[in-house]
Scaffold this motif. Sequence first.
Motif, PDB file in Angstrom:
ATOM      1  N   GLN A 196       0.857  -1.204   0.000  1.00 13.81           N
ATOM      2  CA  GLN A 196       0.000   0.000   0.000  1.00 13.81           C
ATOM      3  C   GLN A 196       0.880   1.236   0.000  1.00 13.81           C
ATOM      4  O   GLN A 196       1.819   1.343   0.790  1.00 13.81           O
ATOM      5  CB  GLN A 196      -0.906  -0.016   1.231  1.00 13.81           C
ATOM      6  CG  GLN A 196      -1.766   1.231   1.395  1.00 13.81           C
ATOM      7  CD  GLN A 196      -1.116   2.277   2.301  1.00 13.81           C
ATOM      8  OE1 GLN A 196      -0.439   1.945   3.266  1.00 13.81           O
ATOM      9  NE2 GLN A 196      -1.315   3.545   1.973  1.00 13.81           N
ATOM     10  N   LEU A 197       0.526   2.172  -0.850  1.00 16.04           N
ATOM     11  CA  LEU A 197       1.322   3.397  -0.969  1.00 16.04           C
ATOM     12  C   LEU A 197       0.587   4.608  -0.410  1.00 16.04           C
ATOM     13  O   LEU A 197      -0.516   4.937  -0.842  1.00 16.04           O
ATOM     14  CB  LEU A 197       1.643   3.663  -2.446  1.00 16.04           C
ATOM     15  CG  LEU A 197       2.612   4.822  -2.704  1.00 16.04           C
ATOM     16  CD1 LEU A 197       4.034   4.454  -2.274  1.00 16.04           C
ATOM     17  CD2 LEU A 197       2.600   5.219  -4.178  1.00 16.04           C
ATOM     18  N   TYR A 198       1.218   5.254   0.583  1.00 11.96           N
ATOM     19  CA  TYR A 198       0.915   6.651   0.855  1.00 11.96           C
ATOM     20  C   TYR A 198       1.950   7.364   0.005  1.00 11.96           C
ATOM     21  O   TYR A 198       3.155   7.232   0.241  1.00 11.96           O
ATOM     22  CB  TYR A 198       1.107   6.978   2.336  1.00 11.96           C
ATOM     23  CG  TYR A 198      -0.039   6.539   3.230  1.00 11.96           C
ATOM     24  CD1 TYR A 198      -1.359   6.724   2.842  1.00 11.96           C
ATOM     25  CD2 TYR A 198       0.205   5.968   4.473  1.00 11.96           C
ATOM     26  CE1 TYR A 198      -2.399   6.338   3.665  1.00 11.96           C
ATOM     27  CE2 TYR A 198      -0.839   5.586   5.309  1.00 11.96           C
ATOM     28  CZ  TYR A 198      -2.140   5.770   4.888  1.00 11.96           C
ATOM     29  OH  TYR A 198      -3.173   5.389   5.705  1.00 11.96           O
ATOM     30  N   TRP A 199       1.485   8.107  -0.948  1.00 14.89           N
ATOM     31  CA  TRP A 199       2.316   8.573  -2.040  1.00 14.89           C
ATOM     32  C   TRP A 199       3.251   9.708  -1.603  1.00 14.89           C
ATOM     33  O   TRP A 199       2.782  10.833  -1.371  1.00 14.89           O
ATOM     34  CB  TRP A 199       1.384   9.059  -3.151  1.00 14.89           C
ATOM     35  CG  TRP A 199       1.996   9.262  -4.478  1.00 14.89           C
ATOM     36  CD1 TRP A 199       3.301   9.497  -4.772  1.00 14.89           C
ATOM     37  CD2 TRP A 199       1.299   9.251  -5.712  1.00 14.89           C
ATOM     38  NE1 TRP A 199       3.460   9.629  -6.120  1.00 14.89           N
ATOM     39  CE2 TRP A 199       2.251   9.484  -6.724  1.00 14.89           C
ATOM     40  CE3 TRP A 199      -0.051   9.074  -6.090  1.00 14.89           C
ATOM     41  CZ2 TRP A 199       1.902   9.553  -8.059  1.00 14.89           C
ATOM     42  CZ3 TRP A 199      -0.389   9.144  -7.417  1.00 14.89           C
ATOM     43  CH2 TRP A 199       0.572   9.376  -8.395  1.00 14.89           C
ATOM     44  N   LEU A 255      -5.934   6.946  -1.485  1.00 16.54           N
ATOM     45  CA  LEU A 255      -6.198   8.308  -1.964  1.00 16.54           C
ATOM     46  C   LEU A 255      -6.744   9.224  -0.882  1.00 16.54           C
ATOM     47  O   LEU A 255      -6.720  10.447  -1.033  1.00 16.54           O
ATOM     48  CB  LEU A 255      -7.237   8.257  -3.097  1.00 16.54           C
ATOM     49  CG  LEU A 255      -6.933   7.303  -4.259  1.00 16.54           C
ATOM     50  CD1 LEU A 255      -8.084   7.344  -5.260  1.00 16.54           C
ATOM     51  CD2 LEU A 255      -5.628   7.658  -4.930  1.00 16.54           C
ATOM     52  N   ASP A 256      -7.263   8.633   0.199  1.00 18.97           N
ATOM     53  CA  ASP A 256      -8.072   9.437   1.127  1.00 18.97           C
ATOM     54  C   ASP A 256      -7.298   9.996   2.319  1.00 18.97           C
ATOM     55  O   ASP A 256      -7.878  10.586   3.214  1.00 18.97           O
ATOM     56  CB  ASP A 256      -9.275   8.607   1.618  1.00 18.97           C
ATOM     57  CG  ASP A 256      -8.852   7.292   2.293  1.00 18.97           C
ATOM     58  OD1 ASP A 256      -7.688   7.180   2.705  1.00 18.97           O
ATOM     59  OD2 ASP A 256      -9.704   6.393   2.392  1.00 18.97           O
ATOM     60  N   THR A 257      -5.971   9.821   2.328  1.00 17.09           N
ATOM     61  CA  THR A 257      -5.231  10.188   3.551  1.00 17.09           C
ATOM     62  C   THR A 257      -4.001  11.039   3.228  1.00 17.09           C
ATOM     63  O   THR A 257      -2.916  10.805   3.754  1.00 17.09           O
ATOM     64  CB  THR A 257      -4.865   8.907   4.343  1.00 17.09           C
ATOM     65  OG1 THR A 257      -6.043   8.085   4.432  1.00 17.09           O
ATOM     66  CG2 THR A 257      -4.420   9.213   5.763  1.00 17.09           C
ATOM     67  N   TRP A 258      -4.181  12.039   2.359  1.00 14.17           N
ATOM     68  CA  TRP A 258      -3.063  12.940   2.079  1.00 14.17           C
ATOM     69  C   TRP A 258      -2.860  13.897   3.246  1.00 14.17           C
ATOM     70  O   TRP A 258      -1.854  14.592   3.338  1.00 14.17           O
ATOM     71  CB  TRP A 258      -3.255  13.670   0.745  1.00 14.17           C
ATOM     72  CG  TRP A 258      -4.619  14.245   0.544  1.00 14.17           C
ATOM     73  CD1 TRP A 258      -5.677  13.639  -0.083  1.00 14.17           C
ATOM     74  CD2 TRP A 258      -5.081  15.530   0.962  1.00 14.17           C
ATOM     75  NE1 TRP A 258      -6.776  14.460  -0.069  1.00 14.17           N
ATOM     76  CE2 TRP A 258      -6.444  15.632   0.568  1.00 14.17           C
ATOM     77  CE3 TRP A 258      -4.489  16.605   1.623  1.00 14.17           C
ATOM     78  CZ2 TRP A 258      -7.210  16.770   0.814  1.00 14.17           C
ATOM     79  CZ3 TRP A 258      -5.267  17.728   1.865  1.00 14.17           C
ATOM     80  CH2 TRP A 258      -6.599  17.791   1.465  1.00 14.17           C
ATOM     81  N   SER A 259      -3.819  13.897   4.165  1.00 17.72           N
ATOM     82  CA  SER A 259      -3.659  14.564   5.451  1.00 17.72           C
ATOM     83  C   SER A 259      -4.383  13.682   6.466  1.00 17.72           C
ATOM     84  O   SER A 259      -5.375  13.043   6.106  1.00 17.72           O
ATOM     85  CB  SER A 259      -4.313  15.943   5.395  1.00 17.72           C
ATOM     86  OG  SER A 259      -4.323  16.519   6.679  1.00 17.72           O
TER      87      SER A 259
END
Length: 388
Positions: A141-144, A170-174
Amino acid sequence: ELYTSSILHGKKPLITTNPNKLEEQARAALPLRSYNYVAGGAGERATMDANRQAFRRWALVPRMLRDTSAKKVGVELFGVKYDSPILMAPVGVQTIFHKDREVGLAKACADIGVPYIMSTAASSTIEEVAEASGSGHRWFQLYWPSTDAITRSLLTRATTSGFSVLVVTLDTWSLAWRPADLDEGYIPFMEGVGNAVGFSDPVFRAGFAAAMDGATPEEKIGHASAGWVREVCPGRSRTWEDLKMLRGWWGGKIVLKGIQHVDDARLAVEAGMDGIVVSNHGGRQVDGAIGSLEVLPEIAAAVGDKITVLFDSGIRTGVDVIKALSLGAEAVLVGRPAVYGFAVGGAEGAKQVLRGLLADFEMSLGLAGIDGVEGCKPEILRRVEGGG
Ligand code: FNR
């Protein structure tokens, strides 16, 4: 095995088989902050509630006198056969739940044939998890990260280490407004325990090496943790356009996790993605967002014949798995229940919870006269308004 040893031989299981008591048992086993972190959600936990209520709005209508003894419970995803329709959801910082951290849980999953999805926020390295999972199926899994060279480095390491599918969250850029953690001043990543993937990455390390001159070991951990959090939670969303880069960097299948709107599912198809996870992160990101199961049928109807549709958020029982598969998911991810089992009993505890869920799934299929995964179709369910 689990069932007969309890019912026929009077042997009580290590972990409760009651999904509603599991959280309580984990609470007793965990330090308060770790418990809050896993059990908590965003805001007032309205979306966590909505996730569960959504399951209660669908009911099975069982059929009798059917021979289901040859039913199949495995699934095929991206041309690969998996014995389990349940995958271990990516969950970060597993060291706060049990000393065996990701390596323990990954091995447990491999032992029982449950694919393991490793988080970018893991407290074990990519290489350690690969070794522990051995011949088990593993996805990454990637947090980009915001720095492209770091992303490429992580993806190369994951490919070399045998991770077959990339899950891009996609839902955790913050991080969201999570009161249980905010009130305790607690974000596990900032303590350095959630950063093994970053700390072990040569490109990431090179980037902050200069700032480390003369720093104490504690300051180094602090700098590096803050740097890693800035990389993977940059406070600004990526866009659909950016996905093209990932295609160039990852040779395998790509799945987008966190899809809730049918138009986003269509955009995922247009962007040439291989799959999506219909998910609201277990109610940990946008509080007040719709229950994840509510949106599954329309998304599956729109894109299910074009890409692989997976589902998570709120699965607690075997019948929940049946409902999600019947409403269009090809497989499901489970987060908290497995973590609770891991917290209470380490690898054995996690295995017991996951095997229990699989056994409950198989038993419920049979008792409801459903012919395996193939028999999970919308027709076997009825919408029961006012459930919940
Ligand atoms: C998560 N989740 C998550 N998702 C992800 O893509 N990367 C991650 O690192 C994490 N970390 C994480 C930590 C903890 C403690 C939890 C509970 C969840 C979300 C996870 O993958 C999944 O979407 C939800 O857990 C599904 O909901 P249930 O099964 O917990 O109800």
